[in-house]
Enzyme design. Structure first.
Site, PDB file in Angstrom:
ATOM      1  N   HIS A 104       4.808  26.868   0.382  1.00  0.00           N
ATOM      2  CA  HIS A 104       3.824  27.837   0.861  1.00  0.00           C
ATOM      3  C   HIS A 104       4.372  28.671   2.009  1.00  0.00           C
ATOM      4  O   HIS A 104       5.327  28.272   2.670  1.00  0.00           O
ATOM      5  CB  HIS A 104       2.545  27.122   1.301  1.00  0.00           C
ATOM      6  N   GLY A 139      -0.089  22.880  14.438  1.00  0.00           N
ATOM      7  CA  GLY A 139      -1.073  21.847  14.142  1.00  0.00           C
ATOM      8  C   GLY A 139      -0.407  20.692  13.401  1.00  0.00           C
ATOM      9  O   GLY A 139       0.818  20.515  13.484  1.00  0.00           O
ATOM     10  N   LEU A 140      -1.217  19.942  12.666  1.00  0.00           N
ATOM     11  CA  LEU A 140      -0.671  18.798  11.924  1.00  0.00           C
ATOM     12  C   LEU A 140      -0.190  19.310  10.576  1.00  0.00           C
ATOM     13  O   LEU A 140      -0.804  19.096   9.538  1.00  0.00           O
ATOM     14  CB  LEU A 140      -1.752  17.722  11.780  1.00  0.00           C
ATOM     15  N   HIS A 141       0.925  20.007  10.604  1.00  0.00           N
ATOM     16  CA  HIS A 141       1.401  20.787   9.476  1.00  0.00           C
ATOM     17  C   HIS A 141       2.892  21.008   9.700  1.00  0.00           C
ATOM     18  O   HIS A 141       3.365  20.908  10.825  1.00  0.00           O
ATOM     19  CB  HIS A 141       0.601  22.106   9.474  1.00  0.00           C
ATOM     20  N   ALA A 142       3.621  21.281   8.627  1.00  0.00           N
ATOM     21  CA  ALA A 142       5.045  21.575   8.713  1.00  0.00           C
ATOM     22  C   ALA A 142       5.800  20.490   9.491  1.00  0.00           C
ATOM     23  O   ALA A 142       5.594  19.313   9.233  1.00  0.00           O
ATOM     24  CB  ALA A 142       5.283  22.960   9.286  1.00  0.00           C
TER      25      ALA A 142
END
Lengths: 153, 87
Positions: free
Chosen positions: A69, B13-16
């Protein structure tokens, strides 16, 4: 947003005939679906943004799912594209499982946190084994579309 | 079992990258580690799909729990990841 051309996922963005065999091939083929559907106006830019995100951390999220993504200047409207790799491909997944279900998620650069919301509702729906099985068994783009729309609601 | 609430600092955030660091760390400990929005439902912190499903952004508070012999070390490492700005 009732106009079908603005829905993130439409049957034109679902290809069950082309089965990619490698991770780079999967990302390019999914991107081609988005480009052909008019959702991306600069393929090279979108590909660079997808690769940059992938370099940061793999989008092989486990349980046989890959969700490459990007939030990108090259994206016209929020888009989900779907393909399968029935034999499984190496996606650098953290659980080392081969990936069979492939989702591409693209949002325009000015999309705020829409990106995270789409990713989170899609991931939530894919945690259910019945959703994953239904997607692996679906025999038409229309069927995939309804499974995803039902699951994401 | 121990529990802690922290505010997520990384911009993503809590991502990647922060999410993959959390999943990697949670997988390294014997303890069962969970993460979830403060006051909300928690998920297995060692599953990337589960962690991604939370949609936790920067500035959001999350509840962390760990249960096992190395629970203290596990929560310390998770807290460090979640409260360190990305370089």
């Amino acid at each position: 947003m009732t106009d079908a051309t603005h829905q993130p996922l439409i049957p034109d963005l679902i290809d069950l005939t082309n089965e990619p065999e490698t991770k780079p091939e999967a990302i390019e083929s999914l991107l081609d679906l988005a480009v052909e559907a008019g959702r991306v106006d600069d393929r090279e830019q979108a590909l660079a943004d997808l690769r940059a995100r992938e370099a940061e951390a793999t989008t092989g999220v486990g349980m046989g799912i890959g969700i490459p993504h990007a939030k990108s200047e090259a994206v016209v409207s929020p888009t989900i594209a779907f393909m399968r790799a029935p034999d499984g491909i190496d996606f650098d997944s953290m659980d080392d499982e081969p990936v069979r279900l492939l989702f591409l998620l693209l949002v325009p650069a000015q999309g705020g946190d829409e990106h995270l919301q789409m990713l989170s509702s899609l991931s939530r729906s894919l945690m259910h084994e019945e959703t994953r099985t239904a997607l692996l068994e679906a025999d038409s783009p229309g069927r995939v579309e309804s499974i995803v729309l039902e699951a994401v609601e | 079992m121990i529990e802690r609430t922290v505010t997520v600092v990384p911009e993503d955030g809590l991502h990647a990258r922060p999410a993959s660091q959390v999943v990697e760390a949670a997988s390294e400990y014997e303890s069962r580690v969970t993460v979830g929005p403060a006051g909300g439902e928690s998920v297995d912190a060692s599953s990337m799909l589960a962690v991604t499903s939370l949609g936790v952004g920067s500035g959001d508070a999350v509840d962390l729990t760990a249960d096992g012999e190395d629970e203290q070390a596990a929560l310390d490492e998770l807290e460090t990841i979640l409260t360190t700005p990305e370089s």
